[in-house]
Design a protein around this motif. Structure first.
Motif, PDB file in Angstrom:
ATOM      1  N   GLY A  17       5.298  63.299  71.174  1.00  0.00           N
ATOM      2  CA  GLY A  17       5.159  62.431  70.440  1.00  0.00           C
ATOM      3  C   GLY A  17       3.635  61.296  70.228  1.00  0.00           C
ATOM      4  O   GLY A  17       3.892  60.466  69.471  1.00  0.00           O
ATOM      5  N   ASP A  53       2.887  59.912  62.768  1.00  0.00           N
ATOM      6  CA  ASP A  53       4.346  60.218  62.785  1.00  0.00           C
ATOM      7  C   ASP A  53       5.069  61.150  62.436  1.00  0.00           C
ATOM      8  O   ASP A  53       5.935  62.296  62.780  1.00  0.00           O
ATOM      9  CB  ASP A  53       5.243  58.536  62.387  1.00  0.00           C
ATOM     10  CG  ASP A  53       5.167  58.075  63.158  1.00  0.00           C
ATOM     11  OD1 ASP A  53       4.545  58.260  64.084  1.00  0.00           O
ATOM     12  OD2 ASP A  53       5.143  56.932  62.698  1.00  0.00           O
ATOM     13  N   THR A  83       4.032  56.300  67.649  1.00  0.00           N
ATOM     14  CA  THR A  83       6.249  55.084  66.962  1.00  0.00           C
ATOM     15  C   THR A  83       6.388  55.994  68.396  1.00  0.00           C
ATOM     16  O   THR A  83       7.159  55.287  68.678  1.00  0.00           O
ATOM     17  CB  THR A  83       6.183  55.774  65.979  1.00  0.00           C
ATOM     18  OG1 THR A  83       5.473  54.954  65.260  1.00  0.00           O
ATOM     19  CG2 THR A  83       7.817  54.346  65.703  1.00  0.00           C
TER      20      THR A  83
END
Length: 181
Positions: A17, A53, A83
């Protein structure tokens, strides 16, 4: 910036991520300055980067798991944002302790965008001036930080920036801070 970090080793703390550009650009700047850069993670790897994201980016090999990493082996630490990355890191006790121990040593730390979330979790933001992505500024204030809206802020060896638009200033400052240490 060529050569000023020769002989230095820098950890980049990231997991699935991580915002790709916030991993790649600081790593490139550090390597161009002569540093050896290791990707340290809470997963064995590879780490899945993101572009925003939603869109998957590239994957990156992990050099060392945080459970086997000693902060004393590094001259600097960079925590990229996105994020997802710091949100996942801040719930892993070993990652939080790695950041806490790094800060206690006084060696330079850089965190960009959402990266300062783990600084708050580790108690490193308390009493420091920082900046970050707007959505986590309340969290940083609640953690005892003075939050500024500037492209780059350095306070007692901790350098922070707001978002990918600040990467030029962030990369320049983190190289300077590690070289100064």
């Amino acid at each position: 910036m060529t050569g000023e970090l020769e002989g230095c080793t820098v950890a980049v703390l990231a997991t699935d991520g991580v915002e790709q550009v916030e991993l790649e650009r600081p790593r490139r700047a550090l390597e161009e300055a002569g540093a050896r850069v290791e990707l340290v993670s809470v997963v064995p790897g590879p780490v899945q980067a993101m572009n925003g994201d939603i869109d998957h980016g590239d994957t990156f090999s992990v050099d060392r798991r945080v459970t086997g990493a000693d902060p004393a082996d590094y001259d600097g630490l960079v925590v990229p944002g996105g994020t997802i990355n710091p949100d996942r890191l801040r719930i892993v006790p070993e990652a939080v302790e790695f950041v806490r121990a790094f800060a206690a040593s006084g060696r330079p730390i850089g965190a960009i965008c959402h990266g300062p979330w783990i600084l708050a979790e580790a108690g490193v933001a308390r009493g420091r001036a920082v900046t970050s992505y707007p959505s986590i500024r309340t969290d940083l204030r609640n953690a005892g930080a003075e939050v500024l809206d500037k492209e780059v802020v350095t306070d007692r060896a901790v350098t922070t920036s707001r978002d990918p638009g600040d990467l030029d200033a962030f990369c320049e400052r983190i190289v300077q801070e590690i070289a100064r240490y």
